[in-house]
Design an enzyme around this catalytic site. Structure first.
Site, PDB file in Angstrom:
ATOM      1  N   ASP A 286      -7.945   1.466  -2.293  1.00  0.00           N
ATOM      2  CA  ASP A 286      -8.076  -0.047  -3.212  1.00  0.00           C
ATOM      3  C   ASP A 286      -9.802   0.632  -3.353  1.00  0.00           C
ATOM      4  O   ASP A 286     -10.396   1.189  -2.914  1.00  0.00           O
ATOM      5  CB  ASP A 286      -7.971  -1.482  -2.370  1.00  0.00           C
ATOM      6  N   TYR A 287      -9.810  -0.069  -5.002  1.00  0.00           N
ATOM      7  CA  TYR A 287     -10.987   0.226  -5.488  1.00  0.00           C
ATOM      8  C   TYR A 287     -12.424   0.497  -4.819  1.00  0.00           C
ATOM      9  O   TYR A 287     -12.909  -0.649  -4.418  1.00  0.00           O
ATOM     10  CB  TYR A 287     -11.597  -1.056  -6.193  1.00  0.00           C
TER      11      TYR A 287
END
Ligand code: NOJ
Length: 739
Positions: A286-287
């Protein structure tokens, strides 16, 4: 010089063979033939994912990233869409970079790309797998038409936490239903036969692996701590189902699990995901979640975070710039075996081959197709269909609904006239400006002269100055339709709440309107279960419409006027009060259950009942359904046998309608404690007024398996209860024995 020339010739030869190749034929050899020619920088480039951004003039991207694409140091982009922009970037990759490897283009296409469907939690309330698959199919078609080839969906996080804003993106609290929905969504994105090479399918990404839906106290990104048994039994099944349905990418989650952040969790990403579940796609973070492992406190700096991630099994770094900064040096210093990098690159390239990008990197970039497919009438119809099916009728005292065409209604509430909010969070490229609000649609259907409107109050804030106008407007009508709820951005990522009431002074307005003694119909818009106890006392009817998407205004109108008889059923329990949270139907019995009212020393509250306001699976219809007793084919289920459980459901009212018939079981004695009910089957049936149908569920021993005391997975002989009903509370019961 000679060596360079040889490499160049090989590249040309290999790429001309990509063109002619059949992607299903020996993809691994072709991947290896590319890999052999790549430098370490180019390899790491395939493991890098950067974001472009979007402003009013369209997509933009940092010059540095363009440069990296050109140098083969960035192989994947997200948040870029439209054929014009995507083809511009793809051209740089395949015409200006040395290896000419096409880019992946990802985007959060969660519940539609341009045509927006209801938020995922809403869609799940339809219990209609065909409609849900169709929603993902349309999302795939429109996003593929816009140049995209990868969506960051489906979100498969089970959650029993209404404080957590991201429940809006999931399929609710139940692992069985969640698994069916995860499969339907993967089929929708990747095609029924998993045909990734079709230019109108896109790569799915299972997220967020793992257990992101259980943050402590419902606060987004917070610590997750649960037993391995609970993880395997309740939280893992939907991810597993999506993987088995063929999803070829998976995203790590921001949280830790048992003290280890998911992005550095070798047990999750390698032992479980690849070795046990057989996942063959690639893992993306994820980011910036590699970088965040420094904050988690399991590594001292980003350098170490990268090491932990690659060794755990992370293939692609989303936006963290950790792999691009540190991996090469780590390989050179012998800290990372280049084999790890090669394996990760192989997995990414393999997916690019499967998508057919090497055959035609511009296969998603056809401007005529883009124009033709975006907002195609068929897509809008599909969005309308599932929006209607997602709406849950929570209350309908004295059959105040459906409304009669031509009766004068007062429509109150800011949300009645809001287009933006209809789309909910993660609206992708959805454009609300051309849409119609609930108010527009009500006027169109019922005649503008029969629909009078006052805002009353905003969805947030303390301003009561509009109350008197709302009262005056309501006085002139026979019925009041009050549209209240949350702002669209109050659910989704980073939107946790400590109070899950209707915000602002909206309920106060409802209280005032109640003094007029006119029927009040509440239309609710929200992305999570709310505490609706007060509203339930005051309103005559309540319709839960979630954030219903592009066609939401029309869907709500058709339901209000009985053009469609509501059939949605809740997929998350709605609590009576916040103190009951987390509350879910598959709870354990405990050693001190309450069977009588107000007993002392039992597992109960002294200031509230244990029961929720609306249980899992609950939803009314304009008609009524009567269930017969359950008929079992036998009272015993043998090792390899099966058992049939049937009920006859009769439509006893005056409207045609649909009912979701639900089947639950309870294992009465186990080597470990078992839930009081577990969903094992459901069927949505349509019944004309007066009609009856028999629904039969087949129960097999495999459906009763669980992680036993020694953690082995299997069944235990003994007594079971079987329940069938229209929700998890109101059920018929039967008993059987597993031999
Ligand atoms: C963070 C979110 O958690 C994830 O779901 C999303 O896909 C990425 N950002 C990319 O936007």
């Amino acid at each position: 010089m000679k060596k360079n020339l040889l490499i160049l010739i090989s590249i040309v030869l290999i790429f001309s063979s990509f063109k002619k190749s059949n992607v299903d034929e020996q993809p691994d050899q072709r991947v290896d033939s590319v890999l052999r020619l790549m430098t370490i920088d180019e390899k790491i480039g395939q493991l890098v994912l950067y974001s472009s951004s979007w402003d009013i003039t369209g997509s933009t991207i940092k010059e540095d990233y363009i440069d990296d694409i050109r140098k083969g140091k960035c192989g994947n982009i997200f948040n870029a869409h439209t054929v014009a922009f995507v083809s511009k970037l793809q051209k740089i990759a395949v015409e200006e970079s040395r290896m000419k490897i096409p880019l992946l283009f990802g985007y959060d296409v969660i519940h539609g790309h341009k045509t927006i469907f209801p938020i995922s939690l809403g869609e799940s309330a339809s219990w209609d797998m065909e409609a849900i698959e169709k929603g993902a199919r349309v999302a795939a078609i429109e996003s593929a038409a816009s140049g995209l080839n990868w969506t960051f969906a489906p979100m498969c996080d089970i959650s029993v936490e209404p404080r957590w804003g991201r429940v809006s993106e999931g399929a609710g609290e139940d692992p069985f239903l969640g698994s069916k929905i995860a499969e339907a969504r993967v089929r929708g994105f990747q095609g029924t036969n998993n045909n990734l090479s079709d230019s109108l399918t896109i790569l799915a990404c299972v997220k967020h692996f793992a257990a992101y839906g259980a943050p402590q106290a419902g606060r987004d990104y917070n610590t997750v701590d649960m037993s391995k048994r609970v993880f395997l039994e309740t939280y893992l099944p939907p991810y597993k189902a999506a993987i088995h349905a063929g999803a070829m990418s998976i995203m790590t989650s921001f949280n830790e699990l048992d003290g280890v952040p998911s992005t550095g969790n070798k047990y999750l990403l390698t032992d479980l995901l690849r070795n046990e579940l057989g996942f063959t796609g690639f893992v993306v973070t994820d980011y910036t979640s590699i970088n965040e492992m420094v904050n988690h406190g399991v590594v001292a700096n980003e350098d170490e975070a990268g090491l932990l991630a690659i060794k755990a099994g992370v293939d692609m770094d989303m936006q963290g710039e950790v792999y691009s900064k540190y991996l090469k040096k780590q390989v050179e210093n012998g800290l990372v075996d280049v084999k790890l990098i090669d394996d990760a690159v192989r997995r990414v390239l393999r997916v690019k081959f499967m998508l057919g990008l090497f055959d035609d990197p511009y296969k998603y970039c056809n401007p005529t197709r883009e124009k033709r497919l975006i907002y195609a009438p068929e897509h809008l119809n599909a969005a309308l269909d599932v929006a209607k099916k997602s709406i849950v009728l929570l209350k309908n005292e004295n059959q105040v609904l459906p409304l009669r065409k031509g009766e004068k209604i007062a429509v109150i509430g800011e949300l009645a006239d809001s287009k933006r909010d209809l789309l909910g969070s993660w609206k992708a490229a959805g454009d609300w400006k051309f849409m119609k609000s609930i108010l527009d649609e009500l006027k169109e259907y019922n005649g503008a002269q029969n629909v009078i409107y006052a805002e009353g109050c905003k969805k947030m804030g303390e301003d009561r100055s509009g109350f008197s106008k709302a009262m005056a407007t309501a006085r002139k009508a026979s019925k009041i339709v009050l549209v209240i709820g949350e702002d669209a951005e109050w659910s989704g990522e980073a939107a946790s709440r400590t109070n899950i009431n209707i915000p602002g002074v909206q309920t106060e307005l409802l209280k005032q309107l109640k003094t007029l003694n006119k029927p009040i119909i509440l239309v609710l818009m929200n992305g999570r279960p709310l505490v609706l106890s007060k509203e339930n006392e005051l309103a005559d009817a309540m319709l839960e419409s979630w954030f219903p998407g592009t066609m939401g205004g029309k869907a709500i109108t058709e339901v209000l006027f009985g053009e469609y008889n509501p059939s949605g059923k809740l997929t998350m329990t709605f609590p009576l009060n916040l103190g009951q949270v987390p509350i879910y139907y598959y709870a354990k019995n405990t050693g001190r259950p309450i069977y009588i009212e107000n007993p002392k020393y039992k597992s109960r509250y002294i200031d509230s009942p244990n029961d929720p306001l609306f249980p899992f699976g609950y939803g009314l219809s304009y008609t009524t359904f009567k269930y017969s007793e359950i008929k079992l084919s036998s009272n015993e289920l043998t090792d390899k046998g099966e058992l049939k459980a049937s009920v006859t459901v009769k439509n006893t009212g005056t409207y045609d309608g649909e009912e979701v018939v639900q089947c639950y079981v309870r294992d009465l004695v186990g080597s470990v404690t078992r839930p009081v009910k577990e969903l094992k089957g459901f069927e949505k049936i349509a019944l004309k007024a007066g009609e009856s149908k028999t629904v039969t569920f087949t129960i097999t021993p495999e459906m009763l398996a669980f992680h036993r005391l020694d953690m082995s997975y299997g069944t235990e002989p003994g007594d079971y209860k079987l329940f069938i009903g229209g929700n998890s509370r109101d059920v018929q019961e039967a008993n059987f024995k597993l031999k």
